[in-house]
Design an enzyme around this catalytic site. Structure first.
Site, short mmCIF file in Angstrom:
data_model
loop_
_atom_site.label_atom_id
_atom_site.label_comp_id
_atom_site.label_asym_id
_atom_site.label_seq_id
_atom_site.Cartn_x
_atom_site.Cartn_y
_atom_site.Cartn_z
CB CYS A 87 -0.97 -0.04 1.17
SG CYS A 87 -2.39 1.07 0.97
CG HIS A 204 -3.30 -3.69 3.49
ND1 HIS A 204 -2.24 -3.10 4.15
CD2 HIS A 204 -3.97 -2.69 2.87
CE1 HIS A 204 -2.27 -1.80 3.94
NE2 HIS A 204 -3.30 -1.51 3.17
CD GLU A 206 -0.59 -5.84 5.76
OE1 GLU A 206 -0.81 -4.62 5.85
OE2 GLU A 206 -0.38 -6.41 4.65
#
Length: 233
Positions: A87, A204, A206
């Site tokens: 990002c 994302h 994660e």
């Protein structure tokens, strides 16, 4: 895997990233402040996380790209070290000229925060080794400037050299305007540099590594990195 997560003023996804790295690698990553001039000794992976470094003033990532620590990151990448930017991290890598192109305002000029589907274009990269080529994964996005753009020659080179690793798609893997959430050229969600050791991506992964989040599709990226570095050790 010894990872280093960079921290800039305004970055807000560094703890999410650190948690994901520890869950999957079993090792707590180092948190590296932007004013540092060196990376921790023995670093295997540098991660530039998401957020809003310096409030996204000037251009997203433009100020962070000029932080002292980025000279160390450029040197690390030049020696073949693995670098992952997510990002705002993708924006910073582009502004640092570690990756080509730029991230522009989303085509509809609105902030997008939701799950999206990505097609994994190849599985022979350290950043995709945990997936199968053609696999569709579901991960979140949260950005207002995720519209990847580059000149025509650069796009042709990225495509011709197989440097697009992740692409926005429909749930069944169809790539097209209907699933291109931000207007990115060729539905590009993630690219690598010429040598394949620097990845920038807008979504994302994660945030989708634990069942409690409703999906673990992001685990493959980190598991693949752990496996790759384990083989290289």
């Amino acid at each position: 895997m010894k990872a280093a997560v960079l921290v800039f003023p305004g970055i807000n996804r560094e703890r999410d990233m650190a948690r994901a790295l520890k869950l999957i690698s079993g090792r707590e990553p180092a948190m590296v402040w932007h004013a540092e001039t060196q990376l921790p000794a023995g670093t295997d992976l540098v991660v530039v996380p998401g957020g809003f470094s310096y409030g996204d003033y000037l251009r997203c990532g433009a100020i962070a790209a000029r932080a002292p620590v980025m000279d160390a990151v450029r040197a690390f990448a030049a020696k073949g070290g693995l670098v992952l930017g997510v990002c705002n991290g993708f924006q910073i890598l582009c502004e640092s000229e570690l990756l080509p192109g730029v991230l522009m305002r989303n085509a509809r000029l609105k902030f997008i925060c939701r799950d999206v589907y990505l097609k994994v274009e190849r599985s022979d990269s350290p950043f995709t080794a945990g997936y199968n080529a053609g696999q569709v994964i579901r991960v979140p996005v949260a950005h207002g400037e995720g519209n990847y753009e580059a000149d025509e020659e650069t796009i042709k080179r990225l495509e011709g050299e197989g440097r697009v690793l992740y692409r926005y798609c429909s749930p069944d893997g169809v790539v097209g305007e209907a699933s291109n959430i931000n207007g990115a050229a060729d539905s590009i969600a993630g690219i690598v540099n010429e040598t394949g050791n620097v990845l920038g991506m807008m979504p994302h992964p994660e945030n989708h590594v634990e069942p409690i989040m409703g999906s673990t599709d992001g685990r493959g990226l980190f598991a693949g990195l752990v496996a790759h570095l384990g083989r290289a050790a």
